[in-house]
Design an enzyme around this catalytic site. Sequence first.
Site, PDB file in Angstrom:
ATOM      1  N   LYS A  21       0.424  -3.996   5.472  1.00 32.70           N
ATOM      2  CA  LYS A  21       0.807  -4.905   4.379  1.00 32.70           C
ATOM      3  C   LYS A  21       1.699  -6.046   4.884  1.00 32.70           C
ATOM      4  CE  LYS A  21       3.285  -3.363   0.655  1.00 32.70           C
ATOM      5  NZ  LYS A  21       4.386  -4.290   0.369  1.00 32.70           N
ATOM      6  N   SER A  22       2.715  -5.704   5.674  1.00 34.01           N
ATOM      7  CA  SER A  22       3.637  -6.753   6.149  1.00 34.01           C
ATOM      8  C   SER A  22       2.888  -7.790   6.994  1.00 34.01           C
ATOM      9  CB  SER A  22       4.747  -6.132   7.006  1.00 34.01           C
ATOM     10  OG  SER A  22       5.605  -5.381   6.204  1.00 34.01           O
ATOM     11  N   ARG A  26       1.922 -11.926   6.213  1.00 32.79           N
ATOM     12  CA  ARG A  26       2.298 -12.985   7.156  1.00 32.79           C
ATOM     13  C   ARG A  26       1.070 -13.719   7.673  1.00 32.79           C
ATOM     14  NH1 ARG A  26       6.172  -9.303   6.812  1.00 32.79           N
ATOM     15  NH2 ARG A  26       8.336  -9.740   7.441  1.00 32.79           N
ATOM     16  N   GLY A  93       7.955  -8.227  -3.375  1.00 31.51           N
ATOM     17  CA  GLY A  93       9.205  -8.758  -2.824  1.00 31.51           C
ATOM     18  C   GLY A  93       8.940  -9.577  -1.571  1.00 31.51           C
ATOM     19  N   GLN A 168      12.931  -9.316   5.388  1.00 29.87           N
ATOM     20  CA  GLN A 168      12.544 -10.351   4.422  1.00 29.87           C
ATOM     21  C   GLN A 168      13.549 -11.506   4.452  1.00 29.87           C
ATOM     22  OE1 GLN A 168      11.974  -8.340   0.668  1.00 29.87           O
ATOM     23  NE2 GLN A 168      10.066  -7.410   1.352  1.00 29.87           N
ATOM     24  N   ASP A 313      10.550   2.175   4.353  1.00 24.45           N
ATOM     25  CA  ASP A 313       9.506   2.383   3.328  1.00 24.45           C
ATOM     26  C   ASP A 313       8.963   3.809   3.338  1.00 24.45           C
ATOM     27  OD1 ASP A 313       9.762  -0.234   2.517  1.00 24.45           O
ATOM     28  OD2 ASP A 313       8.111  -0.961   3.755  1.00 24.45           O
ATOM     29  N   LYS A 340      14.524  -1.470  -4.176  1.00 21.45           N
ATOM     30  CA  LYS A 340      13.093  -1.618  -3.845  1.00 21.45           C
ATOM     31  C   LYS A 340      12.302  -1.745  -5.157  1.00 21.45           C
ATOM     32  CE  LYS A 340      13.529  -1.551   0.607  1.00 21.45           C
ATOM     33  NZ  LYS A 340      13.258  -2.781   1.366  1.00 21.45           N
ATOM     34  N   ARG A 386       4.883   3.569  -3.719  1.00 20.01           N
ATOM     35  CA  ARG A 386       5.236   4.592  -2.713  1.00 20.01           C
ATOM     36  C   ARG A 386       5.738   5.879  -3.371  1.00 20.01           C
ATOM     37  NH1 ARG A 386       3.846   1.855   1.668  1.00 20.01           N
ATOM     38  NH2 ARG A 386       4.548  -0.278   1.868  1.00 20.01           N
TER      39      ARG A 386
HETATM   40  C1  S3P Z   1       9.081  -5.984   4.442  1.00 21.25           C
HETATM   41  C2  S3P Z   1      10.394  -5.685   4.705  1.00 21.25           C
HETATM   42  C3  S3P Z   1      11.107  -4.551   4.090  1.00 21.25           C
HETATM   43  C4  S3P Z   1      10.163  -3.558   3.446  1.00 21.25           C
HETATM   44  C5  S3P Z   1       9.093  -4.228   2.654  1.00 21.25           C
HETATM   45  C6  S3P Z   1       8.270  -5.157   3.528  1.00 21.25           C
HETATM   46  C7  S3P Z   1       8.465  -7.143   5.126  1.00 21.25           C
HETATM   47  O1  S3P Z   1      12.004  -5.050   3.123  1.00 21.25           O
HETATM   48  O2  S3P Z   1      10.895  -2.653   2.636  1.00 21.25           O
HETATM   49  O3  S3P Z   1       8.214  -3.259   2.101  1.00 21.25           O
HETATM   50  O4  S3P Z   1       7.219  -7.235   5.143  1.00 21.25           O
HETATM   51  O5  S3P Z   1       9.212  -7.961   5.654  1.00 21.25           O
HETATM   52  P1  S3P Z   1      13.473  -5.549   3.535  1.00 21.25           P
HETATM   53  O6  S3P Z   1      13.297  -6.504   4.613  1.00 21.25           O
HETATM   54  O7  S3P Z   1      14.071  -6.216   2.338  1.00 21.25           O
HETATM   55  O8  S3P Z   1      14.208  -4.294   3.919  1.00 21.25           O
END
Ligand code: S3P
Length: 425
Positions: A21-22, A26, A93, A168, A313, A340, A386
């Site tokens: 996902k991350s 991106r 988020g 993030q 996560d 979260k 989750r």
């Molecule tokens: C993420 C960073 C994490 C994670 C989120 C995805 C990202 O959050 O919990 O599910 O893709 O950069 P934080 O950076 O706020 O901890």
Amino acid sequence: MIKKFNKIEKVKGTLFLPGDKSISHRAVMFSCLANSKSVIHNCLLSADVQSTMKCFRTLGCEINIKGKTIEIIGKGFKGFAKPQIELDAGNSGTTTRLITGILAAQNFQSTIIGDESLSKRPMLRVSEPLTKMGAKITTAENGTLPMTIYPVEMLQPIEYELNIPSAQIKSAILLAGLHIDEITTVIEPVATRNHTETMLNLITAEVGYGKKIFVSKKNYPVCNEYFVPSDISTAAFFIVLTLFLKNSELRIKNILLNETRAGIIVVLKRMGARISIENERLSSGEKVGDIIVRSSDLQNIEIEKEIIPNIIDEIPILSVAGLFADGKFEIRNVKELRVKETDRISAVCNNMKKLGINVEEFEDGFSLDGEIKHLNNQFESYGDHRIAMTFSVLSLLLDGQNKVNGFGCVDVSNPEFLNQLSSII
Ligand code: S3P
């Protein structure tokens, strides 16, 4: 939607899971920033990544989904169109915080909105450092969405030390820094996921108390072909399920093994999990490999503070491993879980209490201990993907029939969860 689960006896087989996902978020963002066609393979097509795509379509980008491959025609440096409507980040988020870094540098006004859960999450953590760079951002009174970003001609570089270990926040500053000639520096005392740095080829330096990350306009993304590895956070649910079923063995292919993400493997192995890695290799700069997991006997261990950002996560599903492992499960230093998709400390504790075990909730963590006394429970997802998958896995391991209320939110990160499950039972 209430989903019923009966105990299963064992799992066997091979899983091919969707893209991380991350990295998918991106890859979409960087393709949209580039000035022509990019291609993304194995992109996750979950609700969260669709939210990122929707926002960038509103900014004028062309995004074509062809099966698991995405073709994106990016707009180039400051080439986005002024949005005619609010940018809707849904439940995501990552979409919100990262896109804020990009929008902060544009010469048009934009407003980001989100669903009920996202509208409660803290946004000052990104608006404050971006304001130090000269951005003009307002949030709702309590520092939440809607967030409006006003036009600026030019941002200024900063040197910023993260006081919350958050990829993030780090990424929002780095993405704003991509629009400035001079070098912006982010100092990270505790390592968080580093996909932004890897994908943008940023220069980093180890310093006494952490890492410095440097970015400038020279790092602005160009068209690319991205191969997204499969998601370790999604794999974690199937790993824990396999560990506690007898005579079970699962091979999970092409999983992201980046050290800033794979903390769950380290922790589970230290607890006694029989997990091995084969076929380790690099794909688009990220370490990937196949995970082989077998039924195991686990003991609880102490979980150190430094590894928390690398398992952030996976803590809900780790708590299921802790519940079945010998000894008391305790985790501290995780107060970030309170902000979260839901307050994950309360969500896990409230659900675990239904089992009749001893649950202690702390401001920054929780502990679980004692025998399971109550079966046939109905767990709540609290609208958090989750939490829904964590208590689905727990239900599959418990006698009787257990249920998860609000199961549909699994679509946020893994719409295929039930199909993957039925392929290994
Ligand atoms: C993420 C960073 C994490 C994670 C989120 C995805 C990202 O959050 O919990 O599910 O893709 O950069 P934080 O950076 O706020 O901890």
